[in-house]
Design an enzyme around this catalytic site. Sequence first.
Site, mmCIF file in Angstrom:
data_model
loop_
_atom_site.group_PDB
_atom_site.id
_atom_site.type_symbol
_atom_site.label_atom_id
_atom_site.label_comp_id
_atom_site.label_asym_id
_atom_site.label_seq_id
_atom_site.Cartn_x
_atom_site.Cartn_y
_atom_site.Cartn_z
ATOM 1 C CE LYS A 22 46.400 40.528 46.219
ATOM 2 N NZ LYS A 22 45.499 40.839 45.092
ATOM 3 C CG ASN A 23 42.692 38.973 46.848
ATOM 4 O OD1 ASN A 23 43.203 40.059 46.561
ATOM 5 N ND2 ASN A 23 42.936 37.870 46.159
ATOM 6 C CB CYS A 116 44.079 41.468 33.282
ATOM 7 S SG CYS A 116 44.928 40.791 34.707
ATOM 8 N NE ARG A 121 41.332 39.469 36.782
ATOM 9 C CZ ARG A 121 42.078 39.787 37.830
ATOM 10 N NH1 ARG A 121 43.327 40.114 37.664
ATOM 11 N NH2 ARG A 121 41.575 39.776 39.039
ATOM 12 C CG ASP A 304 44.720 34.042 43.591
ATOM 13 O OD1 ASP A 304 44.787 34.237 42.362
ATOM 14 O OD2 ASP A 304 44.018 34.742 44.346
ATOM 15 N NE ARG A 396 49.141 44.657 42.024
ATOM 16 C CZ ARG A 396 48.227 44.486 41.096
ATOM 17 N NH1 ARG A 396 48.589 44.214 39.862
ATOM 18 N NH2 ARG A 396 46.946 44.562 41.381
HETATM 19 N N1 EPU Z 1 34.380 37.263 35.025
HETATM 20 C C1 EPU Z 1 33.534 37.636 34.013
HETATM 21 N N2 EPU Z 1 32.709 38.700 34.218
HETATM 22 C C2 EPU Z 1 32.690 39.407 35.372
HETATM 23 C C3 EPU Z 1 33.571 39.031 36.403
HETATM 24 C C4 EPU Z 1 34.413 37.949 36.207
HETATM 25 O O1 EPU Z 1 33.512 37.025 32.953
HETATM 26 O O2 EPU Z 1 31.926 40.368 35.480
HETATM 27 C C5 EPU Z 1 35.283 36.093 34.859
HETATM 28 C C6 EPU Z 1 36.745 36.433 34.910
HETATM 29 O O3 EPU Z 1 37.236 36.888 33.675
HETATM 30 C C7 EPU Z 1 37.346 35.128 35.351
HETATM 31 C C8 EPU Z 1 36.273 34.553 36.294
HETATM 32 O O4 EPU Z 1 35.079 35.245 35.967
HETATM 33 O O5 EPU Z 1 37.504 34.289 34.253
HETATM 34 C C9 EPU Z 1 36.528 34.706 37.758
HETATM 35 O O6 EPU Z 1 36.962 36.012 38.038
HETATM 36 P P1 EPU Z 1 36.643 36.764 39.393
HETATM 37 O O7 EPU Z 1 35.721 37.884 39.110
HETATM 38 O O8 EPU Z 1 36.240 35.792 40.436
HETATM 39 O O9 EPU Z 1 38.048 37.362 39.755
HETATM 40 P P2 EPU Z 1 38.294 38.726 40.505
HETATM 41 O O10 EPU Z 1 37.184 38.952 41.453
HETATM 42 O O11 EPU Z 1 38.627 39.780 39.534
HETATM 43 C C10 EPU Z 1 39.553 37.743 42.567
HETATM 44 C C11 EPU Z 1 40.892 37.924 43.201
HETATM 45 C C12 EPU Z 1 41.958 37.306 42.321
HETATM 46 C C13 EPU Z 1 41.635 35.821 42.169
HETATM 47 C C14 EPU Z 1 40.229 35.658 41.585
HETATM 48 C C15 EPU Z 1 39.788 34.220 41.482
HETATM 49 C C16 EPU Z 1 40.560 39.984 44.419
HETATM 50 C C17 EPU Z 1 40.905 41.417 44.583
HETATM 51 N N3 EPU Z 1 41.140 39.349 43.383
HETATM 52 O O12 EPU Z 1 39.614 38.401 41.312
HETATM 53 O O13 EPU Z 1 43.192 37.453 42.982
HETATM 54 O O14 EPU Z 1 42.575 35.207 41.305
HETATM 55 O O15 EPU Z 1 39.288 36.354 42.421
HETATM 56 O O16 EPU Z 1 39.771 33.626 42.729
HETATM 57 O O17 EPU Z 1 39.834 39.422 45.221
HETATM 58 C C18 EPU Z 1 45.512 37.796 43.117
HETATM 59 O O18 EPU Z 1 45.371 38.013 44.328
HETATM 60 O O19 EPU Z 1 46.646 37.654 42.577
HETATM 61 C C19 EPU Z 1 44.340 37.702 42.269
HETATM 62 C C20 EPU Z 1 44.409 37.794 40.929
#
Ligand code: EPU
Length: 416
Positions: A22-23, A116, A121, A304, A396
């Site tokens: 998915k990701n 969220c 996030r 995850d 999802r």
């Molecule tokens: N963060 C910030 N600012 C930003 C971006 C992130 O503060 O601009 C923080 C977030 O709040 C969090 C941390 O950084 O505390 C890491 O978040 P990240 O941005 O890495 O998460 P994401 O990219 O939104 C992806 C996966 C998630 C997975 C996380 C962590 C996708 C589509 N989603 O989310 O997957 O948990 O990385 O590995 O790639 C899931 O599949 O159920 C899922 C939630």
Amino acid sequence: MDKLRISGGRPLEGEVRVSGAKNAALPIMCAALLTDRPLALANVPALADVATAGKLLGQMGVAVERDGGRMTLDARRITSRVAPYELVKTMRASVLVLGPLLARFGEARVSLPGGCAIGARPVDQHIKGLQAMGAAIAIEQGYIEARAGRLRGARIVMDLVTVTGTENLMMAAALAEGTTVLENAAREPEVVDLARCLAAMGAKIEGAGSDVIRVEGVGRLEGADYRVMPDRIETGTFLAAAAAAGGRVRLTGAAPQTLDATLAKLREAGAKLAVGEDSIAIEMSGRPASVSLRTAPYPGFATDMQAQFMALDAVAEGTGVITETIFENRMMHALEMQRLGADITIQGTTAVVKGVGRLQGANVMATDLRASAGLVVAGLVAQGETLIDRIYHLDRGYEALEKKLGALGARIERVK
Ligand code: EPU
């Protein structure tokens, strides 16, 4: 609303084929926006989030065709550069259209994702990076309004490790003028998969998989044929289920090299693993031993996978301490597992899980995707019937989960 009914307490036995990730599929689909040529994908999983991404791109004018695991995306004619709130609120990964739209068209209007269930996030790092590349960005009426001439390469040091942040900036940099260096980049395998797809489209990217990614922008990208990597979280979920419930399970079409931290914890729990090039077999007899873990960015233990291992610890011999460091509110499943008889004490973002001899089925509620997966694992080991509500979360991110578990001998069915 659909629910999942599980009659637990049986070992799992058999073979399952892993789906595409998915990701990885979500960012790769968004990469189609970077080119006016068709992007043909294989191993695309049948998931609600993939359908949402298809809808999002479709309403921008991308021609999306799907045939089983194959998908072709053609972004030749883009009629809208807007990602509306209605879609973004159902899937935060929609923010991944921001970088590509801005890089190719010089403008984008993307709804801010908002709050969220698992944590705040924010997307400030995505925005900061694009600004460093010359974009003018304002938040207006809940939307990120972004404008730019051709983006310029820049050196961007991210404040924290963000997966989709790294992906958004890597896609934007692919079409920028000059070289972009992303420091403190996410090293997740899905970032590497996206980089490979972009490279197949003609992008010049070095260092994906390390914390410094160098992108030399090119004038245009071409179409490509690309196969999405196997889903390491789906793989890990089946392995955790087998470790908790016992039995012998073989997963095929997997990418074992992306699962080191998970496999290490499974071995620690007492599972016997046989790892092939694209398969993993697990054998577990008797009660698992408790494992303690801390979630961390890749190659650390994946957030995850945290809920699924909490379910494992709930029935293990001993006490496991689980600390969540990525999302501040990702322990909601612990309260539901308590309803099944688990002995879990939460202190902030740490859970102390004392293994109990048996869990007992009950009605529980899923709060997010991976929490649901944790509840499924718990339901599979609980004696009697567990009814999981709000399983749209599960749809999802897991393809045909009840069918795959059913094939392993689990008594599991979807009920209205
Ligand atoms: N963060 C910030 N600012 C930003 C971006 C992130 O503060 O601009 C923080 C977030 O709040 C969090 C941390 O950084 O505390 C890491 O978040 P990240 O941005 O890495 O998460 P994401 O990219 O939104 C992806 C996966 C998630 C997975 C996380 C962590 C996708 C589509 N989603 O989310 O997957 O948990 O990385 O590995 O790639 C899931 O599949 O159920 C899922 C939630």
